[in-house]
Design a protein around this motif. Structure first.
Motif, PDB file in Angstrom:
ATOM      1  N   UNK A 173       0.847  -1.154   0.036  1.00  0.00           N
ATOM      2  CA  UNK A 173       0.118   0.033   0.125  1.00  0.00           C
ATOM      3  C   UNK A 173       0.882   1.145  -0.151  1.00  0.00           C
ATOM      4  N   UNK A 174       2.260   1.123   0.562  1.00  0.00           N
ATOM      5  CA  UNK A 174       2.839   2.489   0.886  1.00  0.00           C
ATOM      6  C   UNK A 174       3.392   2.714  -0.556  1.00  0.00           C
ATOM      7  N   UNK A 175       3.935   1.902  -1.268  1.00  0.00           N
ATOM      8  CA  UNK A 175       4.604   2.278  -2.412  1.00  0.00           C
ATOM      9  C   UNK A 175       3.458   2.438  -3.679  1.00  0.00           C
ATOM     10  N   UNK A 176       2.184   1.823  -3.603  1.00  0.00           N
ATOM     11  CA  UNK A 176       1.291   2.356  -4.273  1.00  0.00           C
ATOM     12  C   UNK A 176       0.543   3.829  -4.148  1.00  0.00           C
ATOM     13  N   UNK A 177       0.585   4.127  -2.979  1.00  0.00           N
ATOM     14  CA  UNK A 177       0.349   5.400  -2.353  1.00  0.00           C
ATOM     15  C   UNK A 177       1.212   6.483  -2.852  1.00  0.00           C
ATOM     16  N   UNK A 178       2.743   6.177  -2.820  1.00  0.00           N
ATOM     17  CA  UNK A 178       3.812   6.925  -3.346  1.00  0.00           C
ATOM     18  C   UNK A 178       3.566   7.063  -4.809  1.00  0.00           C
ATOM     19  N   UNK A 179       3.568   6.159  -5.530  1.00  0.00           N
ATOM     20  CA  UNK A 179       3.358   6.112  -6.937  1.00  0.00           C
ATOM     21  C   UNK A 179       2.221   6.984  -7.384  1.00  0.00           C
ATOM     22  N   UNK A 180       1.023   6.703  -6.633  1.00  0.00           N
ATOM     23  CA  UNK A 180      -0.134   7.572  -7.169  1.00  0.00           C
ATOM     24  C   UNK A 180       0.180   8.973  -6.730  1.00  0.00           C
ATOM     25  N   UNK A 181       0.799   9.295  -5.755  1.00  0.00           N
ATOM     26  CA  UNK A 181       0.856  10.791  -5.438  1.00  0.00           C
ATOM     27  C   UNK A 181       1.803  11.312  -6.421  1.00  0.00           C
ATOM     28  N   UNK A 182       2.804  10.515  -6.652  1.00  0.00           N
ATOM     29  CA  UNK A 182       3.826  10.870  -7.613  1.00  0.00           C
ATOM     30  C   UNK A 182       3.211  11.556  -8.857  1.00  0.00           C
ATOM     31  N   UNK A 183       2.279  10.601  -9.411  1.00  0.00           N
ATOM     32  CA  UNK A 183       1.645  10.774 -10.604  1.00  0.00           C
ATOM     33  C   UNK A 183       0.833  12.009 -10.605  1.00  0.00           C
ATOM     34  N   UNK A 184       0.040  12.050  -9.581  1.00  0.00           N
ATOM     35  CA  UNK A 184      -0.799  13.229  -9.061  1.00  0.00           C
ATOM     36  C   UNK A 184      -0.113  14.550  -9.104  1.00  0.00           C
ATOM     37  N   UNK A 185       1.016  14.580  -8.645  1.00  0.00           N
ATOM     38  CA  UNK A 185       1.677  15.827  -8.425  1.00  0.00           C
ATOM     39  C   UNK A 185       2.367  16.343  -9.633  1.00  0.00           C
ATOM     40  N   UNK A 186       2.612  15.245 -10.678  1.00  0.00           N
ATOM     41  CA  UNK A 186       2.830  15.641 -12.026  1.00  0.00           C
ATOM     42  C   UNK A 186       1.776  16.420 -12.720  1.00  0.00           C
ATOM     43  N   UNK A 187       0.490  15.567 -12.655  1.00  0.00           N
ATOM     44  CA  UNK A 187      -0.900  16.115 -13.381  1.00  0.00           C
ATOM     45  C   UNK A 187      -1.279  17.464 -12.779  1.00  0.00           C
ATOM     46  N   UNK A 188      -0.768  17.589 -11.434  1.00  0.00           N
ATOM     47  CA  UNK A 188      -1.496  19.019 -10.758  1.00  0.00           C
ATOM     48  C   UNK A 188      -0.160  20.018 -11.161  1.00  0.00           C
ATOM     49  N   UNK A 189       1.042  19.863 -11.504  1.00  0.00           N
ATOM     50  CA  UNK A 189       1.838  20.664 -12.018  1.00  0.00           C
ATOM     51  C   UNK A 189       1.626  20.871 -13.323  1.00  0.00           C
TER      52      UNK A 189
END
Length: 383
Positions: A173-189
Motif C-alpha cells: 500500500x505504501x509504494x502504491x500511495x507513493x506512485x499515485x501521489x507522484x503521478x498526481x503531483x505531475x498532473x497537478x503541475x
C-alpha cells in the motif's frame, strides 16, 4: 558514446555544465556517500550474525552503487527526447515483471509480501524500478495533455491503473500511495482541471480504505501507530524500538557505529528503519542536517523545473523531485511515529539495488533537464 563518460566521478564534461546541474550532481554524490556509511553501520552486526560476514551488505551495496552510477552517467549524457522515446517500452516490460511477481510462482515472498523477482542470480524489485519510468511517461502524457487524442489518454491512464493495482496486489500500500501521489503531483503541475485531480484523489483515498478493510495487518499497523506502547511486544514493536533508538541519540548522538538498537532490537534496521540508526548515532543535530539535505535537494529540483521552458521537461523535474522528497519524508515520518508503519526505503540510504538504481536515475533526469535548459537558453541568446 565515449566510454569515459560512463566511469563514475570522472566525467570530463562536468566543467561545461550549468551550475544547477553541477550542484545536483554533487548533492547526489554527497547523499550516496553519507548513505553508504550509515548502511555500513546499520548492517554490520546483521551481516555478521546472518552471513558470517559483517561486510556482506556493505559490499553488495557498493556494487549496486557502481552499477547505479554507470547508469547515472549514461542518463545525464543521453538527450531527453531519446529517453522519452524508449521509456514506454521499459515501463511495459517492468509492468509485466510486476504482474509476474503476483500472478506466478516467480515472485519472492518476504515478510508476507511478494515484491521481488529473481532473474537468474539477480533479484530485482519492479515496484522500485518503475518509479522513474512513471515520471517519464507521466510527464510525457500530462505535459501534452491537450494534444493527445482521447484514445492515447485512456490507454496510458489505464496502464497507470494497472501499475498501481499490481503494486497494491503484492500487497504494498505504501509504494502504491507513493506512485499515485507522484503521478498526481505531475498532473497537478501540468495544470489539469481540478475536477480531475479531486476525483482522482477521492478515488485513491477510497482504494486505500478498501485495502485497509481487506488486510488485517494494515489495520493493525494503523491502530498501533496511534498508540504503539499499548502493544509494544506486538504490532507496535517496530515503532517502539525506532522511537527508543531516536530518543537515545539525544542532541549529538552516540557516535558512528555505536547504535545499540541495531543489535537485535530494531527490526529491518538497514532498510525501512535505517533513519532510526542514523538518528541514534548522530542525534538531533545530524537529523536536522539530513533534513536540510533533503530540503536542499527538493529546492534545487524545483529550481531546475522552474528554469525549464519545455513543459515535458518541467514535469520530469517535478516528478523526479516529488518521488525522492516525498519518499524520504514518508520514511522519516514512519521512523519518528508521525506516519503509520510502512515499507518504504530511504532513498540512497537503505539497502537494496532496485531502490538505489531508481533513485539515482531520478537524480540523473534532474541533471539532464538542467543541462538541456541551459543549452536551450544559450541558443535563445544567440538567436
Amino acid at each position: 558514446m565515449n566510454l569515459r563518460l560512463l566511469i563514475p566521478f570522472f566525467d570530463p564534461t562536468v566543467k561545461d555544465w550549468s551550475l544547477t546541474a553541477r550542484l545536483m550532481r554533487w548533492l547526489t554524490f554527497l547523499w550516496i556517500a553519507i548513505g553508504i556509511l550509515v548502511l555500513f553501520s546499520a548492517s554490520y552486526y546483521h551481516g555478521e550474525i546472518e552471513k558470517k560476514d559483517g561486510f556482506f551488505y556493505f559490499n553488495r551495496q557498493i556494487f549496486y552503487i557502481i552499477i547505479s552510477l554507470v547508469i547515472f552517467n549514461a542518463t545525464v549524457h543521453t538527450p531527453l527526447r531519446r529517453i522519452l522515446k524508449i521509456a514506454p517500452w521499459f515501463l511495459l516490460i517492468t509492468l509485466a515483471l510486476l504482474w509476474l511477481t503476483v500472478l506466478t510462482g516467480m515472485g519472492q515472498n518476504t515478510m508476507g509480501a511478494t515484491r521481488w523477482i529473481a532473474l537468474g542470480p539477480i533479484q530485482i524489485q519492479p515496484s522500485e524500478l518503475i518509479k522513474p519510468l512513471l515520471v517519464l511517461q507521466g510527464a510525457k502524457l500530462f505535459g501534452k495533455w491537450e494534444q493527445h487524442p482521447m484514445k492515447v489518454k485512456a490507454t496510458w491512464l489505464g496502464i497507470f491503473v494497472l501499475v498501481l493495482f499490481a503494486i497494491l496486489r503484492q500487497p504494498n500500500l505504501s509504494t502504491t500511495s507513493l506512485c499515485g501521489l507522484g503521478l498526481w503531483s505531475i498532473a497537478f503541475a501540468a495544470g489539469l482541471p481540478l475536477r480531475y485531480l479531486a476525483g482522482t484523489a477521492a478515488g485513491g483515498a477510497m482504494v486505500a480504505g478498501i485495502s485497509l478493510m481487506m488486510h488485517s495487518y494494515q489495520r493493525a499497523r494503523m491502530l498501533s501507530f496511534i498508540d504503539p506502547w499499548a502493544d509494544r511486544q506486538g504490532n507496535g514493536f517496530q515503532l517502539v524500538q525506532s522511537l527508543l533508538a531516536i530518543g537515545s541519540g539525544g542532541l549529538w548522538g552516540n557516535g558512528f557505529g555505536l547504535s545499540q538498537q541495531k543489535l537485535d532490537y530494531l527490526p529491518i534496521q538497514d532498510t525501512d528503519f535505517i533513519f532510526s540508526v542514523f538518528a541514534e548515532e548522530f542525534g538531533l543535530v545530524g537529523s536536522v542536517l539530513l533534513a536540510i539535505l533533503v530540503m536542499s535537494y527538493g529546492t534545487l529540483g524545483l529550481l531546475i523545473a522552474s528554469r525549464s521552458h519545455h513543459p515535458v521537461h518541467q514535469l520530469i523535474a517535478v516528478g523526479s523531485t516529488s518521488f525522492i522528497v516525498i519518499q524520504s519524508l514518508f520514511n522519516i515520518g514512519v521512523a519518528t511515529g508521525m506516519l503509520p508503519t510502512t515499507g518504504l526505503p530511504l532513498p540512497m540510504f537503505s539497502y537494496g539495488g532496485s531502490s538505489m538504481v531508481a533513485s539515482v536515475i531520478q537524480s540523473a533526469l534532474l541533471i539532464r533537464v538542467a543541462r538541456e535548459s541551459a543549452a536551450a537558453k544559450v541558443m535563445r541568446m544567440r538567436v
